[in-house]
Scaffold this motif. Structure first.
Motif, PDB file in Angstrom:
ATOM      1  N   ARG A  68    -106.826  -3.070  85.447  1.00  0.00           N
ATOM      2  CA  ARG A  68    -108.085  -3.805  85.327  1.00  0.00           C
ATOM      3  C   ARG A  68    -108.882  -3.753  86.628  1.00  0.00           C
ATOM      4  NH1 ARG A  68    -108.887  -7.455  81.011  1.00  0.00           N
ATOM      5  NH2 ARG A  68    -107.231  -7.336  79.451  1.00  0.00           N
ATOM      6  N   ILE A  69    -108.199  -3.814  87.759  1.00  0.00           N
ATOM      7  CA  ILE A  69    -108.893  -3.688  89.038  1.00  0.00           C
ATOM      8  C   ILE A  69    -109.501  -2.296  89.175  1.00  0.00           C
ATOM      9  CG2 ILE A  69    -108.559  -3.592  91.543  1.00  0.00           C
ATOM     10  CD1 ILE A  69    -106.547  -5.869  91.254  1.00  0.00           C
ATOM     11  N   ASP A  70    -108.735  -1.266  88.799  1.00  0.00           N
ATOM     12  CA  ASP A  70    -109.266   0.097  88.853  1.00  0.00           C
ATOM     13  C   ASP A  70    -110.514   0.234  87.986  1.00  0.00           C
ATOM     14  OD1 ASP A  70    -107.264   0.868  90.560  1.00  0.00           O
ATOM     15  OD2 ASP A  70    -105.995   1.746  89.001  1.00  0.00           O
ATOM     16  N   ALA A  71    -110.498  -0.391  86.811  1.00  0.00           N
ATOM     17  CA  ALA A  71    -111.657  -0.319  85.914  1.00  0.00           C
ATOM     18  C   ALA A  71    -112.871  -1.008  86.531  1.00  0.00           C
ATOM     19  CB  ALA A  71    -111.315  -0.956  84.567  1.00  0.00           C
ATOM     20  N   GLN A  75    -120.221 -11.017  96.545  1.00  0.00           N
ATOM     21  CA  GLN A  75    -120.189 -10.201  95.335  1.00  0.00           C
ATOM     22  C   GLN A  75    -118.798  -9.588  95.128  1.00  0.00           C
ATOM     23  OE1 GLN A  75    -122.602  -9.370  92.829  1.00  0.00           O
ATOM     24  NE2 GLN A  75    -123.394 -11.265  93.673  1.00  0.00           N
ATOM     25  N   THR A  76    -117.772 -10.195  95.727  1.00  0.00           N
ATOM     26  CA  THR A  76    -116.412  -9.707  95.530  1.00  0.00           C
ATOM     27  C   THR A  76    -116.054  -9.729  94.048  1.00  0.00           C
ATOM     28  OG1 THR A  76    -114.095 -10.064  96.152  1.00  0.00           O
ATOM     29  CG2 THR A  76    -115.436 -12.018  95.851  1.00  0.00           C
ATOM     30  N   TYR A  77    -115.254  -8.765  93.603  1.00  0.00           N
ATOM     31  CA  TYR A  77    -114.761  -8.781  92.230  1.00  0.00           C
ATOM     32  C   TYR A  77    -113.705  -9.883  92.118  1.00  0.00           C
ATOM     33  CZ  TYR A  77    -116.904  -4.184  91.559  1.00  0.00           C
ATOM     34  OH  TYR A  77    -117.796  -3.136  91.458  1.00  0.00           O
ATOM     35  N   ILE A  78    -113.886 -10.808  91.190  1.00  0.00           N
ATOM     36  CA  ILE A  78    -112.961 -11.930  91.029  1.00  0.00           C
ATOM     37  C   ILE A  78    -112.122 -11.733  89.771  1.00  0.00           C
ATOM     38  CG2 ILE A  78    -112.736 -14.413  90.659  1.00  0.00           C
ATOM     39  CD1 ILE A  78    -115.329 -14.804  92.188  1.00  0.00           C
ATOM     40  N   VAL A  79    -110.790 -11.745  89.943  1.00  0.00           N
ATOM     41  CA  VAL A  79    -109.866 -11.715  88.814  1.00  0.00           C
ATOM     42  C   VAL A  79    -109.159 -13.056  88.775  1.00  0.00           C
ATOM     43  CG1 VAL A  79    -107.927 -10.554  87.721  1.00  0.00           C
ATOM     44  CG2 VAL A  79    -109.515  -9.241  89.136  1.00  0.00           C
ATOM     45  N   GLU A 132    -106.076 -21.019  76.548  1.00  0.00           N
ATOM     46  CA  GLU A 132    -107.032 -21.509  75.575  1.00  0.00           C
ATOM     47  C   GLU A 132    -108.375 -20.792  75.746  1.00  0.00           C
ATOM     48  OE1 GLU A 132    -106.444 -23.641  73.145  1.00  0.00           O
ATOM     49  OE2 GLU A 132    -104.344 -23.840  73.759  1.00  0.00           O
ATOM     50  N   GLU A 133    -109.083 -20.614  74.633  1.00  0.00           N
ATOM     51  CA  GLU A 133    -110.360 -19.900  74.672  1.00  0.00           C
ATOM     52  C   GLU A 133    -111.351 -20.570  75.615  1.00  0.00           C
ATOM     53  OE1 GLU A 133    -114.007 -18.561  71.672  1.00  0.00           O
ATOM     54  OE2 GLU A 133    -112.163 -19.430  70.871  1.00  0.00           O
ATOM     55  N   ILE A 134    -111.385 -21.894  75.616  1.00  0.00           N
ATOM     56  CA  ILE A 134    -112.339 -22.595  76.453  1.00  0.00           C
ATOM     57  C   ILE A 134    -112.105 -22.306  77.927  1.00  0.00           C
ATOM     58  CG2 ILE A 134    -110.900 -24.672  76.544  1.00  0.00           C
ATOM     59  CD1 ILE A 134    -114.783 -24.459  76.586  1.00  0.00           C
ATOM     60  N   ASP A 135    -110.833 -22.097  78.312  1.00  0.00           N
ATOM     61  CA  ASP A 135    -110.530 -21.794  79.715  1.00  0.00           C
ATOM     62  C   ASP A 135    -111.052 -20.414  80.093  1.00  0.00           C
ATOM     63  OD1 ASP A 135    -109.110 -24.236  80.207  1.00  0.00           O
ATOM     64  OD2 ASP A 135    -107.450 -23.411  79.054  1.00  0.00           O
ATOM     65  N   THR A 136    -110.875 -19.449  79.171  1.00  0.00           N
ATOM     66  CA  THR A 136    -111.401 -18.104  79.423  1.00  0.00           C
ATOM     67  C   THR A 136    -112.910 -18.145  79.587  1.00  0.00           C
ATOM     68  OG1 THR A 136    -109.618 -17.162  78.087  1.00  0.00           O
ATOM     69  CG2 THR A 136    -111.497 -15.742  78.547  1.00  0.00           C
ATOM     70  N   LEU A 137    -113.580 -18.839  78.676  1.00  0.00           N
ATOM     71  CA  LEU A 137    -115.033 -18.917  78.737  1.00  0.00           C
ATOM     72  C   LEU A 137    -115.498 -19.608  80.017  1.00  0.00           C
ATOM     73  CD1 LEU A 137    -115.877 -19.887  75.039  1.00  0.00           C
ATOM     74  CD2 LEU A 137    -115.564 -17.631  76.048  1.00  0.00           C
ATOM     75  N   GLN A 138    -114.814 -20.685  80.389  1.00  0.00           N
ATOM     76  CA  GLN A 138    -115.198 -21.416  81.598  1.00  0.00           C
ATOM     77  C   GLN A 138    -115.013 -20.552  82.840  1.00  0.00           C
ATOM     78  OE1 GLN A 138    -113.278 -25.228  81.939  1.00  0.00           O
ATOM     79  NE2 GLN A 138    -114.287 -25.754  83.871  1.00  0.00           N
ATOM     80  N   GLY A 139    -113.943 -19.759  82.877  1.00  0.00           N
ATOM     81  CA  GLY A 139    -113.713 -18.886  84.014  1.00  0.00           C
ATOM     82  C   GLY A 139    -114.787 -17.828  84.153  1.00  0.00           C
ATOM     83  N   LEU A 140    -115.176 -17.202  83.044  1.00  0.00           N
ATOM     84  CA  LEU A 140    -116.203 -16.167  83.086  1.00  0.00           C
ATOM     85  C   LEU A 140    -117.566 -16.755  83.447  1.00  0.00           C
ATOM     86  CD1 LEU A 140    -115.066 -14.185  79.930  1.00  0.00           C
ATOM     87  CD2 LEU A 140    -114.856 -13.436  82.302  1.00  0.00           C
ATOM     88  N   GLU A 141    -117.854 -17.940  82.919  1.00  0.00           N
ATOM     89  CA  GLU A 141    -119.127 -18.582  83.252  1.00  0.00           C
ATOM     90  C   GLU A 141    -119.175 -19.005  84.719  1.00  0.00           C
ATOM     91  OE1 GLU A 141    -119.342 -21.717  80.393  1.00  0.00           O
ATOM     92  OE2 GLU A 141    -120.446 -20.493  78.936  1.00  0.00           O
ATOM     93  N   ALA A 142    -118.017 -19.276  85.317  1.00  0.00           N
ATOM     94  CA  ALA A 142    -117.980 -19.665  86.730  1.00  0.00           C
ATOM     95  C   ALA A 142    -118.234 -18.477  87.657  1.00  0.00           C
ATOM     96  CB  ALA A 142    -116.631 -20.299  87.064  1.00  0.00           C
ATOM     97  N   GLY A 143    -118.125 -17.252  87.109  1.00  0.00           N
ATOM     98  CA  GLY A 143    -118.417 -16.077  87.931  1.00  0.00           C
ATOM     99  C   GLY A 143    -117.308 -15.058  88.012  1.00  0.00           C
ATOM    100  N   ALA A 144    -116.202 -15.263  87.262  1.00  0.00           N
ATOM    101  CA  ALA A 144    -115.105 -14.289  87.295  1.00  0.00           C
ATOM    102  C   ALA A 144    -115.517 -12.999  86.599  1.00  0.00           C
ATOM    103  CB  ALA A 144    -113.864 -14.870  86.619  1.00  0.00           C
ATOM    104  N   ASP A 145    -115.000 -11.869  87.094  1.00  0.00           N
ATOM    105  CA  ASP A 145    -115.233 -10.583  86.457  1.00  0.00           C
ATOM    106  C   ASP A 145    -114.181 -10.279  85.401  1.00  0.00           C
ATOM    107  OD1 ASP A 145    -117.515  -9.209  88.074  1.00  0.00           O
ATOM    108  OD2 ASP A 145    -116.198 -10.060  89.590  1.00  0.00           O
ATOM    109  N   ASP A 146    -112.987 -10.828  85.563  1.00  0.00           N
ATOM    110  CA  ASP A 146    -111.918 -10.609  84.592  1.00  0.00           C
ATOM    111  C   ASP A 146    -110.992 -11.816  84.613  1.00  0.00           C
ATOM    112  OD1 ASP A 146    -110.417  -9.367  82.637  1.00  0.00           O
ATOM    113  OD2 ASP A 146    -110.314  -7.451  83.704  1.00  0.00           O
TER     114      ASP A 146
END
Length: 305
Positions: free
Chosen positions: A109-112, A70-74, A81-95
């Motif tokens: 962002r880490i502090d948040a 459950q580590t925070y992933i940045v 590209e938008e598709i890369d952002t979406l793919q990263g978040l769907e893979a489990g990234a927090d930011d």
């Protein structure tokens, strides 16, 4: 503890410096396989993850990390590209930050993220990880009968602070309507009947303090972000929550209009809400829980008749 997974040596050294200055003990790795082993061995609070790496890319690494950590992933990447952002978040990234990034923004962002509740898993139920209490001080008058058990050196513990998601007191543009409609009345009545801390709407039951969610008696497997978004919408009842508002909430800055919200932040909210709909089995055309207000945001759907 923080783990860096980055194949570029210069960026890896920069990340080491930034995270060390932020107070983390840092483990740096240069590929996905070593990064996964480091996360498994050191159980870091935060993991920075490059997307474009030889062999196993960052998307695959994130998916594998989410099977046991459950580590925070940045995610850090030159892809914008938008598709890369979406793919990263769907893979489990927090930011998700694009290179070149500003070190101060990364730290912010880490502090948040750390202001949001951390999660632990016990008996397959999601709960908030409690802070580790300090051992009680021995009484000076009592004669020691046996030596106290040694307390192991503690890994730095980040204080658990639940985000403030209490929309009712706000005024102005975010004020709730003076007269509740049928949906808001239904949420209030069912929450009173469901026991302390529980709210219910159309078969969906949530407990923000215990971070539990179920639908028609079936437990829902939600991420931290998905749970926070769902609670925010349900507790707001029929009042619309904008994408910018929800993005700020996830960063721990609810209702603070001075903070800038990027288009990437709003897209991240859209991705998480889309994932929530899939897990709820909700319909875009006839929603029972998450109703989209085009061009604005989201609100709670009307109660079933």
């Amino acid at each position: 503890m923080a783990v860096i997974i980055e194949d570029d040596a210069d960026i890896r050294h920069l990340l080491e410096s930034v995270l060390t200055q932020a107070g983390f003990d840092v483990i740096a790795t240069s590929n996905g396989h070593d990064g996964i082993q480091a996360v498994r061995a050191y159980e870091p609070i935060v993991t920075t993850l490059d997307v474009s790496m030889p062999g196993m890319d960052g998307f695959e690494v994130a998916k594998r990390l989410r099977t046991f950590s459950q580590t925070y992933i940045v995610m850090l990447t030159a892809r914008d590209e938008e598709i890369d952002t979406l793919q990263g978040l769907e893979a489990g990234a927090d930011d998700y930050l694009t290179k070149p990034f500003r070190p101060r923004e990364l730290r912010a962002r880490i502090d948040a993220m750390l202001r949001r509740p951390r999660m632990a898993f016990a008996d397959d139920a999601a709960v908030v990880a409690p802070a580790v209490p300090a051992p009680p001080a021995p009484s000076p008058a009592a004669a020691p009968e046996a030596p106290a058990a040694a307390v192991p050196a503690a890994v730095p513990v980040v204080p658990v602070v639940a985000p403030s998601v209490e929309p009712a007191p706000h005024t102005g543009a975010h004020a709730a309507p003076a007269v509740p409609d049928a949906a808001s009345s239904a949420v209030r009545e069912t929450s009173e009947d469901s026991g302390e801390g529980w709210i219910e709407h159309n078969g969906l039951r949530l407990n923000r303090e215990m971070r539990l969610a179920s639908l028609d008696g079936r437990d829902l497997d939600l991420t931290r972000t998905e749970f926070d978004l769902l609670v925010a919408v349900v507790e707001s009842k029929r009042r619309v929550r904008t994408k910018a508002d929800l993005a700020l909430l996830l960063r721990g800055e609810s209702y603070v209009t001075a903070y800038y919200v990027t288009e990437a932040d709003k897209r991240a909210v859209e991705v998480h809400m889309g994932n929530l709909r899939k897990k709820l089995g909700d319909s875009l055309t006839t929603p029972r829980w998450l109703e989209t207000v085009r061009g604005v945001g989201y609100r709670l759907a009307a109660a079933d008749e």
